[in-house]
Design a protein around this motif. Structure first.
Motif, PDB file in Angstrom:
ATOM      1  N   VAL A  57       0.853  -1.188   0.000  1.00  0.00           N
ATOM      2  CA  VAL A  57       0.000   0.000   0.000  1.00  0.00           C
ATOM      3  C   VAL A  57       0.888   1.237   0.000  1.00  0.00           C
ATOM      4  N   THR A  58       0.504   2.259  -0.762  1.00  0.00           N
ATOM      5  CA  THR A  58       1.150   3.567  -0.613  1.00  0.00           C
ATOM      6  C   THR A  58       0.131   4.552  -0.058  1.00  0.00           C
TER       7      THR A  58
ATOM      8  N   LEU B 194      -5.764   3.327   6.617  1.00  0.00           N
ATOM      9  CA  LEU B 194      -6.887   2.482   7.037  1.00  0.00           C
ATOM     10  C   LEU B 194      -7.014   1.241   6.143  1.00  0.00           C
ATOM     11  N   LEU B 195      -6.727   1.407   4.874  1.00  0.00           N
ATOM     12  CA  LEU B 195      -6.730   0.253   3.972  1.00  0.00           C
ATOM     13  C   LEU B 195      -5.680  -0.769   4.423  1.00  0.00           C
ATOM     14  N   ALA B 196      -4.506  -0.273   4.774  1.00  0.00           N
ATOM     15  CA  ALA B 196      -3.426  -1.155   5.226  1.00  0.00           C
ATOM     16  C   ALA B 196      -3.823  -1.871   6.515  1.00  0.00           C
ATOM     17  N   GLN B 197      -4.378  -1.126   7.463  1.00  0.00           N
ATOM     18  CA  GLN B 197      -4.771  -1.743   8.748  1.00  0.00           C
ATOM     19  C   GLN B 197      -5.889  -2.763   8.566  1.00  0.00           C
TER      20      GLN B 197
ATOM     21  N   LEU C 108      -2.333   4.917  14.522  1.00  0.00           N
ATOM     22  CA  LEU C 108      -2.971   4.177  13.431  1.00  0.00           C
ATOM     23  C   LEU C 108      -1.975   3.310  12.662  1.00  0.00           C
ATOM     24  N   LEU C 109      -0.671   3.541  12.886  1.00  0.00           N
ATOM     25  CA  LEU C 109       0.348   2.750  12.170  1.00  0.00           C
ATOM     26  C   LEU C 109       0.743   1.485  12.935  1.00  0.00           C
ATOM     27  N   GLU C 110       0.190   1.324  14.122  1.00  0.00           N
ATOM     28  CA  GLU C 110       0.556   0.194  14.979  1.00  0.00           C
ATOM     29  C   GLU C 110       0.473  -1.140  14.244  1.00  0.00           C
ATOM     30  N   GLY C 111       1.543  -1.921  14.325  1.00  0.00           N
ATOM     31  CA  GLY C 111       1.523  -3.267  13.751  1.00  0.00           C
ATOM     32  C   GLY C 111       1.810  -3.330  12.267  1.00  0.00           C
ATOM     33  N   LEU C 112       1.983  -2.174  11.609  1.00  0.00           N
ATOM     34  CA  LEU C 112       2.244  -2.179  10.162  1.00  0.00           C
ATOM     35  C   LEU C 112       3.742  -2.122   9.877  1.00  0.00           C
ATOM     36  N   ALA C 113       4.173  -2.810   8.842  1.00  0.00           N
ATOM     37  CA  ALA C 113       5.556  -2.678   8.363  1.00  0.00           C
ATOM     38  C   ALA C 113       5.600  -1.433   7.483  1.00  0.00           C
ATOM     39  N   CYS C 114       6.276  -0.390   7.971  1.00  0.00           N
ATOM     40  CA  CYS C 114       6.256   0.905   7.283  1.00  0.00           C
ATOM     41  C   CYS C 114       7.583   1.209   6.597  1.00  0.00           C
ATOM     42  N   VAL C 115       7.492   1.807   5.416  1.00  0.00           N
ATOM     43  CA  VAL C 115       8.672   2.304   4.700  1.00  0.00           C
ATOM     44  C   VAL C 115       8.433   3.795   4.465  1.00  0.00           C
TER      45      VAL C 115
END
Ligand code: CTP
Ligand code: CA
Length: 224
Positions: A17-18, A43-46, A68-75
């Motif tokens: 997702v971007t 929200l789509l990513a979560q 809202l970014l909790e638990g996501l692999a972020c770049v």
């Protein structure tokens, strides 16, 4: 809320997702960007993560609650060029891609090392910019068989007519188009509505709802 009651129907699938704007520097004091908060993509990513997907989120400078970014692999990235490099690296291991980022349309070829005066800036804005390549078009051209791609379109005026033309031009499987000239949709608000092109039934009206509820509908349409 729309967070529970969902099957883990994305289990075993990898979603890229971007989200958010890109930021294109002009000189050490200025950059070009846009009002995207990144909320729709986040929200789509979560929602995909909670439906079982393995999600990677490539995002520009966000203005959403960091929880809202909790638990996501972020770049995290800044410029469209940074985002393009991340996409080229990550696309091969994605089963589906949702290109919700609001990529800047222009950038300076080389940011200036010194600050312009405001008089110099007037001249610069008239001449010093070049178009950013279309990252979504790049994804479509490099796509592997079975990889599903969702594009987004932020439109003012006749959303559906412009979405039709944009979907035909972009070549992605699905395109979600939303208005940005109404109070209950688009940049920086929690709700959204618009049109989804390319799903079952061709053109689907997406009725007003929370961005989370709309994310869930988009994920159902995008699932490989
Ligand atoms: N997009 C992209 N790279 C760009 C510009 C847009 O990948 N340089 C993607 C966006 O992430 C979105 C889709 O293309 O998924 C549509 O973006 P939009 O700004 O609506 O379309 P543009 O082709 O830039 O057209 P315009 O801004 O003129 O309406
Ligand atoms: Ca654009």
């Amino acid at each position: 809320l729309q967070l529970w009651g969902w099957q883990r129907d994305w289990a075993g699938l990898r979603l890229l997702v971007t989200a958010g704007p890109t930021r294109e520097p002009l000189d050490p004091a200025r950059f070009l960007t846009n009002p995207s908060s990144g909320l729709m993509g986040v929200l789509l990513a979560q929602a995909a993560r909670l439906r079982g997907a393995e999600v990677t989120l490539v995002h520009g400078p966000l203005t959403v609650d960091s929880q809202l970014l909790e638990g996501l692999a972020c770049v995290p990235v800044q410029t469209a060029a940074d985002m393009e490099r991340a996409l080229v690296r990550l696309q091969p291991c994605a089963d589906a891609i949702a290109m919700a980022a609001a990529v800047a349309d222009h950038r300076r070829q080389q940011p200036l090392p010194h600050k312009l005066t405001k008089e110099e800036l007037s001249v610069e804005l008239a001449s010093g910019w070049q178009p950013v390549p279309d990252l979504l078009a790049g994804l479509v051209s490099r796509r592997h068989p079975g990889q599903r791609i969702l594009g987004f379109a932020a439109q003012s005026g006749d959303v559906l007519a412009q979405a039709r033309a944009k979907w035909a031009r972009k070549g992605c499987d699905l395109l979600f188009a939303n208005p940005i000239d109404q109070a209950d949709a688009g940049f920086g608000v929690n709700s959204n509505h618009g049109w989804l092109l390319g799903g079952q039934g061709g053109e689907q009206r997406i009725e007003p709802g929370s961005k989370l509820a709309i994310a869930q509908q988009l994920l159902t349409a995008l699932r490989p």
